[in-house]
Structure formats: structure tokens, C-alpha cells
Design an enzyme around this catalytic site. Structure first.
Site: not given
Ligand SMILES: *Cc1c(COP(=O)(O)O)cnc(C)c1O
Length: 394
Positions: A76
Site C-alpha cells: 500500500k
Molecule cells: C491490500 C493487500 C492485498 C490485496 O490487494 P488488493 O489491491 O486489495 O487486491 C494483498 N496483500 C497485501 C499484503 C495487502 O496489503
């Protein structure tokens, strides 16, 4: 979707920041070169623990694209390091006088990364809602100890879907918006429903491809596969947009945990959220309503907003929708599968034993699904696996 009209051998020589400019400037055409470059410079700096920002690590026959070198050690950070700068620049350009209040629902990682990104950014406040019993202990500690006079965090009774649905309701409440406006505030989102989250995520797929070309691992133009551990469908949608821009991606492999609603959708054409919400060891993917799938559905309908809205209404009111055979035929770019909890643990163990490389639980879901894909299809194209969190976070 704009075309990626930069030659690959040019991209291959570029830093992450330069690549980010090439990709993002194709979308954010209303930003000046200086404005966008300034946002990029502030975002991708020494907050990251490697100059490469998103390095590739070869292990077990695939390339792991490490997206966890930012401040909160999950992917993120890739978008949320830059979103506050994009947003405040856009607000200034549009003469927005209100203070911007970011409402964010989180399954754990978005909340921390968004608070870190918006902490003490002038003209903004951020409020994060997370499922009190649905995040890891480290995620919760990161959130409740986040510094910043403008950051607020609330643990809710319920799961991620409850948090996200309630936040969306607030966004659509026009009376509340009017009341806020009178008081000098307006809402915005740091979730991947905000396009300012998705565009920065396209960058690292282009960067990964260019890195493979530079290192002589692939030839310019050669197709690769991309595997993405998926929850809200934001990260894999960014990969799909990269493909639409012209990046030579063969299959977009969508990996789910035991909340396998997307796997079922790709198989049957029916999206059905009426099922138990399972708490897994990959909590950031514990989601039954993948918001960004709506953006893909919109394209599958031939960009028919009414038809798309109808399907979404049927999801919110009846808990499911089914796409037409014609729409389903356009899903050939995607392959979906899932890993059980045991398979996820097995993938961590196997890759550690084979390659002496430790991956986190979310990345392991992707690695496990990739294995299933190869044994089903015998497709051995070079493959990039999105490595979405540091193993030490979970
Ligand atoms: C948010 C997240 C995901 C999923 O990503 P999306 O964009 O919501 O599909 C996968 N792995 C981690 C560690 C995340 O923080």
C-alpha cells in the site's frame, strides 16, 4: 487508457522515479511536469529502504516483485506515499478551500500506509476504520501508535466489508456533505476506489518489465505472466491497465485465499458474496466485496454505465450478479484460483527450502496459485509475482 508510447529500451535505463513520471503523466495530463515530478520526488525518497524502490528477487522459477520496501512494509505504501501529494496539488489547482477529510476502510495495511502518508499533511485529516478483530497484532499496533495531529483511527465491530460499505454510504450522503461543506470540510478516499491509488500502481508493473529487459532476462516484446494476491482487486486491476497500455502481459493470474469469491466468479460468471467471511492468515485479502471489480465489469459491458450500475445494484440488494456469456468471453486475460490455509503455509515452506527465500502469507497465496496455474497449463512464460508484504509484518 493511454498508450505507453515510450520505447522499452528507454524505460530500461530509467530509475523508478523516472518511470513513474512517464507512466503517470500519460494519465494526469492536467498536472504540469514540475507538479508531477515534485509529487514523485516527495513520495519515492529515503522512506524506502532501497533506491530501486521495487526490486525483483528471483526465486523458485519466478520473479518476486518486492513492493514492501516503504514505510509500513506492505505494498500500500507504493500508492499511498504519493496520494497525499497528488491530492493536495490537485486541491490547490482547483482552488479547493475546504479541509480534506480522508475516510478510509482498511483490512489492515491501507490504514497504516494512509495514515503514514497523510500524517501532518497541511489541509488534511484522516480517519481510518478497521475491523477490531480482523487485523494482525502488528497492523493494529502500527495504526494505534501512528504519529500525526491529524490522524484518527477507529476499531469497528464487524469485518472489512462492513467498514467499506459504511464508508461508501457516508460518501454518498449528500446531506452530510452539505453540512461538512458549511463547516469547511469535504470528504475524500484513500481506498483503491480512488483513481489516485490505482495509477501509481501501474508504474511498478512497467518498471518490473523494463528491469527484466535491462537485466537480459527477457527480450523487448516478450510476454510475461503476472500473479497478484488479490483482495479488493486494485493491484491486479493496475496490472490489467498496464496491459491495456501495451505492456506485453499474457495472463493476469488472480490469487485468492479461502475467501474465494473471485475464483468462483472467473469460473462461473456469477459473483456471489452470500457466504461466510473467513478470517485467514492473509487478513489483507479477507474481503468478499471486491470494489475494483466494478471497474473491470464496466469495461466488459462496453463502458455501459447503466448496465454496470444494474449489476452493482443487484450485488448490494440481492448479494449476487451474473455477467453475460459475451462479457465472460472477454475475461480470457485472467486466470483465477485460490489457496487453502494449508497450501499457503506449504508454499512458504517450499520456497524457503528450495530457494532460501522467506515470503509473507499474502505472497504465498500468489506463489501457491502460480504453481497450480503452471501444472494446469504448462505455461512457462517468465512470471512476475507481486510480493505484497514483508514476511516480518505477518
Ligand atoms: C491490500 C493487500 C492485498 C490485496 O490487494 P488488493 O489491491 O486489495 O487486491 C494483498 N496483500 C497485501 C499484503 C495487502 O496489503
Amino acid at each position: 487508457i493511454p498508450a505507453l508510447d515510450v520505447p522499452m529500451d528507454t524505460l530500461a535505463d530509467m530509475s523508478y522515479q523516472e518511470t513513474a513520471y512517464e507512466v503517470m503523466s500519460r494519465f494526469f495530463t492536467d498536472f504540469t511536469e514540475d507538479e508531477l515530478k515534485d509529487c514523485i520526488k516527495k513520495a519515492y525518497d529515503s522512506k524506502f529502504d532501497t533506491e530501486k524502490i521495487a526490486p525483483l528477487h528471483e526465486a523458485d522459477g519466478a520473479y518476486f516483485l518486492e513492493l514492501f520496501h516503504g514505510a509500513t512494509i506492505a505494498f500500500k505504501d507504493m500508492a499511498l506515499s504519493i496520494l497525499p501529494h497528488l491530492m493536495t496539488t490537485a486541491a490547490k489547482k482547483n482552488n479547493v478551500k475546504n479541509e480534506i477529510v480522508i475516510l478510509t476502510a482498511t483490512s489492515g495495511d491501507t490504514g497504516t500506509a494512509a495514515m503514514a502518508g497523510f500524517a501532518d499533511v497541511p489541509g488534511t485529516k484522516i480517519i481510518v476504520f478497521y475491523p477490531k478483530h480482523g487485523v494482525s497484532p502488528i497492523q493494529e499496533k502500527q495504526m494505534v501508535t501512528q504519529k500525526g495531529a491529524n490522524t484518527y483511527v477507529v476499531g469497528i465491530t464487524g469485518n472489512f466489508d462492513d467498514a467499506q460499505t459504511a464508508v461508501k454510504k457516508m460518501f454518498n450522503d449528500h446531506e452530510l456533505a452539505a453540512e461538512l461543506d458549511q463547516a469547511g470540510f469535504q470528504f475524500s478516499s484513500a481506498n483503491s476506489i480512488n483513481i489516485g491509488r490505482l495509477v501509481p500502481q501501474i508504474v511498478y508493473y512497467v518498471y518490473a518489465y523494463a528491469s527484466l529487459v535491462r537485466d537480459g532476462r527477457i527480450k523487448d516484446g516478450q510476454e510475461i505472466n503476472v500473479v497478484v494476491p488479490t483482495g479488493n482487486f486494485g493491484n491486479i486491476l493496475a496490472a490489467y491497465y498496464a496491459k491495456q497500455m501495451g505492456l506485453p502481459i499474457h495472463k493476469l493470474i488472480c490469487a485468492s485465499n479461502e475467501n474465494r469469491v473471485l475464483y468462483d466468479f472467473f469460473r462461473t460468471g456469477t459473483y456471489d458474496r452470500k457466504r461466510d467471511f473467513i478470517l485467514t492468515t492473509s487478513p489483507s485479502m479477507d474481503i468478499l466485496i471486491s470494489s475494483n471489480l466494478e471497474r473491470l465489469i464496466y469495461r466488459l459491458t462496453g463502458e455501459n454505465a447503466e448496465k454496470c450500475a444494474e449489476l452493482m445494484k443487484s450485488l448490494s440488494e440481492g448479494g449476487e450478479y451474473t455477467i453475460t456469456d459475451e462479457m465472460k468471453a472477454q475475461l480470457v486475460d485472467f486466470y483465477g484460483n485460490f489457496c487453502s490455509e494449508d497450501e499457503t503455509a506449504q508454499a512458504i515452506s517450499d520456497i524457503y527450502k528450495n530457494s532460501n527465500y522467506v515470503i509473507d502469507t499474502h505472497t504465498a497465496v500468489a506463489a501457491g496459485v502460480y504453481k497450480k496455474y503452471v501444472s494446469e497449463t504448462a505455461d512457462h512464460l517468465p512470471t512476475v509475482i507481486a510480493s505484497t508484504a514483508s514476511p516480518y509484518k505477518f
